[in-house]
Motif scaffolding. Structure first.
Motif, PDB file in Angstrom:
ATOM      1  N   GLU A 187       0.831  -1.202   0.000  1.00 28.45           N
ATOM      2  CA  GLU A 187       0.000   0.000   0.000  1.00 28.45           C
ATOM      3  C   GLU A 187       0.870   1.260   0.000  1.00 28.45           C
ATOM      4  OE1 GLU A 187      -3.324   2.486   0.085  1.00 28.45           O
ATOM      5  OE2 GLU A 187      -3.083   0.366  -0.450  1.00 28.45           O
ATOM      6  N   ILE A 188       1.969   1.222   0.746  1.00 30.04           N
ATOM      7  CA  ILE A 188       2.877   2.370   0.769  1.00 30.04           C
ATOM      8  C   ILE A 188       3.482   2.602  -0.610  1.00 30.04           C
ATOM      9  CG2 ILE A 188       5.067   3.215   1.691  1.00 30.04           C
ATOM     10  CD1 ILE A 188       4.376   1.840   4.334  1.00 30.04           C
ATOM     11  N   ARG A 189       3.889   1.544  -1.279  1.00 26.21           N
ATOM     12  CA  ARG A 189       4.461   1.682  -2.632  1.00 26.21           C
ATOM     13  C   ARG A 189       3.416   2.207  -3.604  1.00 26.21           C
ATOM     14  NH1 ARG A 189       6.348  -3.743  -1.751  1.00 26.21           N
ATOM     15  NH2 ARG A 189       8.428  -3.761  -0.829  1.00 26.21           N
ATOM     16  N   ARG A 190       2.180   1.749  -3.435  1.00 30.39           N
ATOM     17  CA  ARG A 190       1.123   2.225  -4.328  1.00 30.39           C
ATOM     18  C   ARG A 190       0.877   3.711  -4.161  1.00 30.39           C
ATOM     19  NH1 ARG A 190      -3.993   3.604  -4.504  1.00 30.39           N
ATOM     20  NH2 ARG A 190      -4.169   3.484  -2.224  1.00 30.39           N
ATOM     21  N   ARG A 191       0.901   4.189  -2.907  1.00 31.56           N
ATOM     22  CA  ARG A 191       0.683   5.622  -2.651  1.00 31.56           C
ATOM     23  C   ARG A 191       1.847   6.448  -3.163  1.00 31.56           C
ATOM     24  NH1 ARG A 191      -1.708   5.648   3.601  1.00 31.56           N
ATOM     25  NH2 ARG A 191      -3.558   4.344   3.188  1.00 31.56           N
ATOM     26  N   GLU A 192       3.060   5.911  -3.047  1.00 28.30           N
ATOM     27  CA  GLU A 192       4.222   6.658  -3.542  1.00 28.30           C
ATOM     28  C   GLU A 192       4.227   6.757  -5.054  1.00 28.30           C
ATOM     29  OE1 GLU A 192       7.490   4.542  -1.948  1.00 28.30           O
ATOM     30  OE2 GLU A 192       7.438   5.526   0.016  1.00 28.30           O
ATOM     31  N   ALA A 193       3.614   5.799  -5.702  1.00 31.26           N
ATOM     32  CA  ALA A 193       3.582   5.795  -7.158  1.00 31.26           C
ATOM     33  C   ALA A 193       2.547   6.751  -7.738  1.00 31.26           C
ATOM     34  CB  ALA A 193       3.311   4.394  -7.695  1.00 31.26           C
ATOM     35  N   LEU A 194       1.612   7.213  -6.890  1.00 32.34           N
ATOM     36  CA  LEU A 194       0.578   8.118  -7.396  1.00 32.34           C
ATOM     37  C   LEU A 194       1.150   9.503  -7.723  1.00 32.34           C
ATOM     38  CD1 LEU A 194      -2.366   7.193  -4.991  1.00 32.34           C
ATOM     39  CD2 LEU A 194      -2.035   6.475  -7.361  1.00 32.34           C
TER      40      LEU A 194
END
Length: 446
Positions: A439-446
């Motif tokens: 989830e952290i990686r997904r948010r950083e990718a936004l």
């Protein structure tokens, strides 16, 4: 015209001359936490009104200051001290002597409410006096030096009875001097609120210290002293200044302790007191600012309540410390922060059943172990009372095979079930941590 154009509105010079405002939002969460902390200190004696509760609350306030002062060395500076009770203890002795001078009329105009500052200045004085030698080295040499100074001061307490009072200590009477607004500090509730005021102010001051350049540099000295030396800072000076600040707050705790108990003995400068600071700061969590507060509360509960419940309380305390070192070296505060991280991602509810299983099976194992420990202590210390003893509402016979077999069976069953629950919990915990990382990686990718 040219000069006018340079100062005309909209020109580069005019823009550069204007003050630049940076918007910095308030940390609402921090304000809420400090407000709740003040409210807890304010309303606690209104909820817990018994004499025992009032005494424990007063001791908790004193212990909070002492443990936070100790953590300025251990948690923030990486300095393991075995003799920090020297500064709180000497603060207690000079405070009780000053109190007796007020009672004798020598310092008749000095208010009792400021006596903790006498303890603080005393702790600061001895920290300044002894700190430069103490902070010459870091790591293990520092710990050994503090141990040596602690033993030196403790031995002096028996050599100079004129100052330390010998084995009987020094007594005083806090109901003396001026009494503004009818406040005599005779009732425990009045002294509690004085302790609460000092506790809140000292906690805020020590937290503010962590945000200063000196506090940040102290963290750097803890983590990488070689690099700090490389960029031009003297690591000993940083340790020394932090040591002096810690001694000041420890002395305030000692001064409050002198007012609370109205007696100061050699025990306050002994190794046992220094060891208690170390033990409970570690249990609370030395790497977090609020960890020593948790440890201070546990210290009072252990010394006042647990010691009354069982003669084996030191053994239980040692076992708790052992298991915390093995399974939660970050202390209780680290466990809280890890679960807050899980809660922030909305996944804590998935762990409630696992926590209930761990708690239930752990309680079963602890019950079996505690039954055996109590029977052993009963055979050693209470032989004249017969073989029977009361344990959690049940009657055990220390000479009976049934009691021993039952205790071993409960312990073995609890340990086996706890291991099953622990393995299931570890799998679930690891899965949740992987989901959080994704989830952290997904948010950083936004």
């Amino acid at each position: 015209m040219q000069a006018h154009s340079l100062n005309a509105p909209g020109s580069a010079a005019a823009t550069a001359a204007r003050p630049v405002y940076h918007f910095k939002p308030y940390n609402v969460g921090r304000w809420i936490i400090w407000t709740l902390y003040a409210l807890v200190l304010l309303v606690s004696p209104l909820i817990f009104t018994s004499g025992l509760s009032m005494t424990m609350l007063s001791q908790m306030g004193i212990a909070i200051i002492a443990c936070l002062a100790y953590n300025m060395l251990l948690g923030q500076g990486g300095m393991l001290s075995f003799g920090h009770a020297v500064y709180s203890g000497l603060g207690s002795f000079l405070t009780i002597h000053t109190l007796n001078m007020i009672s004798a009329g020598t310092l008749a105009g000095f208010p009792v409410s400021l006596l903790p500052l006498v303890g603080g200045l005393s702790g600061l004085f001895f920290a300044v006096l002894l700190g430069w030698v103490t902070t010459k080295k870091a790591g293990t040499p520092f710990a050994m030096i503090t141990l040596g100074i602690g033993e030196l001061v403790w031995s002096m307490s028996l050599m100079f009875p004129e100052f330390f009072g010998g084995e009987g200590g020094i007594t005083g009477n806090r109901v003396t001097g001026a009494q503004p607004f009818g406040i005599t500090f005779g009732p425990q509730v009045q002294l509690y609120y004085l302790i609460a005021i000092y506790t809140f102010i000292c906690t805020a001051a020590m937290y503010a210290f962590t945000r200063t350049p000196l506090g940040r540099m102290l963290n750097a000295v803890r983590d990488n002293p070689e690099r700090v030396e490389f960029i031009g800072y003297n690591t000993q000076v940083v340790r020394y200044l932090a040591f002096c600040a810690s001694g000041f707050f420890a002395g305030i705790a000692g001064g409050l302790g002198a007012l609370n108990f109205e007696i100061v003995t050699a025990e306050v400068v002994g190794a046992a007191r220094s060891g208690a600071y170390l033990l409970f700061v570690f249990l609370g969590g030395a790497t977090f600012f609020f960890g020593p507060i948790i440890g201070a509360i546990l210290m009072v509960v252990a010394f006042v309540l647990l010691s009354e419940m069982t003669a084996a309380w030191l053994l239980y305390l040692g076992l708790i410390f052992l298991f915390m070192v093995m399974y939660a070296p970050g202390g209780i505060a680290s466990l809280i922060m890890m679960n807050l991280r899980v809660a922030a991602f909305g996944k804590l509810r998935r762990l409630w059943t696992s926590y209930l299983a761990l708690g239930g099976t752990g309680a079963v194992a602890i019950t079996g172990a505690a039954a055996m420990i109590e029977m052993i202590y009963h055979m050693q210390l209470n032989v004249a009372l017969g073989p029977e003893l009361k344990f959690m509402g049940a009657t055990l016979n220390a000479h009976s095979f049934d009691s021993w077999f039952g205790s071993v069976f409960v312990l073995a069953t609890g340990v086996a079930l706890f291991e099953v629950a622990r393995r299931s919990f570890v799998q679930q915990w690891n899965q949740i941590q992987e989901e959080i990382e994704l989830e952290i990686r997904r948010r950083e990718a936004l």
